[in-house]
Design a protein around this motif. Structure first.
Motif, mmCIF file in Angstrom:
data_model
loop_
_atom_site.group_PDB
_atom_site.id
_atom_site.type_symbol
_atom_site.label_atom_id
_atom_site.label_comp_id
_atom_site.label_asym_id
_atom_site.label_seq_id
_atom_site.Cartn_x
_atom_site.Cartn_y
_atom_site.Cartn_z
ATOM 1 N N TYR A 63 0.839 -1.167 0.060
ATOM 2 C CA TYR A 63 -0.017 -0.168 0.004
ATOM 3 C C TYR A 63 1.034 1.356 -0.137
ATOM 4 O O TYR A 63 1.971 1.192 0.332
ATOM 5 C CB TYR A 63 -0.935 0.077 1.179
ATOM 6 C CG TYR A 63 -0.232 0.058 2.639
ATOM 7 C CD1 TYR A 63 0.037 1.560 2.991
ATOM 8 C CD2 TYR A 63 0.218 -0.693 3.179
ATOM 9 C CE1 TYR A 63 0.549 1.472 4.267
ATOM 10 C CE2 TYR A 63 0.742 -0.807 4.555
ATOM 11 C CZ TYR A 63 0.994 0.471 4.873
ATOM 12 O OH TYR A 63 1.644 0.703 6.309
ATOM 13 N N SER A 71 -3.508 4.186 1.301
ATOM 14 C CA SER A 71 -4.286 3.408 0.256
ATOM 15 C C SER A 71 -4.777 2.247 0.606
ATOM 16 O O SER A 71 -4.261 1.547 1.626
ATOM 17 C CB SER A 71 -3.562 3.325 -1.006
ATOM 18 O OG SER A 71 -2.519 2.204 -0.910
ATOM 19 N N PRO A 108 -4.863 -1.972 0.289
ATOM 20 C CA PRO A 108 -3.846 -2.591 -0.082
ATOM 21 C C PRO A 108 -3.883 -3.335 -1.647
ATOM 22 O O PRO A 108 -4.958 -3.372 -2.187
ATOM 23 C CB PRO A 108 -3.958 -4.093 0.749
ATOM 24 C CG PRO A 108 -4.768 -3.603 1.828
ATOM 25 C CD PRO A 108 -5.545 -2.558 1.187
#
Length: 76
Positions: free
Chosen positions: A66, A74, A76
Motif C-alpha cells: 500500500y 491506500s 492494499p
C-alpha cells in the motif's frame, strides 16, 4: 503493453518521464498487480536456482502493498 518487449516498454516510459521532467512537470505512475506464479515462471525461464526461487516465493507469498502519504493510506 501487449505485443511489445519489456525493453521497448521500458524505453517508452523512460522517454515519457524524461519529457515531463524536462518541462518540470509531474508524472504519477500506477502499476498493476502480477501473479506470484507468473513472476516465478519468468525467473525459472532465466534459470534462477531452485533455492533462490523458493526464497523469493516464500518472501512474496501472501504479501500486500500500500501507499502511505501525509497521513493517508491506500487500500492494499
Amino acid at each position: 503493453m501487449r505485443n511489445r518487449s519489456t525493453i521497448s516498454n521500458i524505453a517508452e516510459i523512460i522517454q515519457e518521464i524524461a519529457e515531463v521532467l524536462d518541462k518540470r512537470g509531474q508524472m504519477d505512475v500506477v502499476f498493476d498487480k502480477i501473479s506470484l506464479q507468473r513472476i516465478i515462471g519468468k525467473l525459472q525461464h532465466f534459470t534462477f536456482s531452485n533455492h533462490l526461487l523458493d526464497l523469493i516465493s516464500s518472501y512474496l507469498h501472501d504479501r500486500n502493498q500500500y501507499v502511505s502519504y501525509n497521513g493517508f493510506k491506500s487500500s492494499p
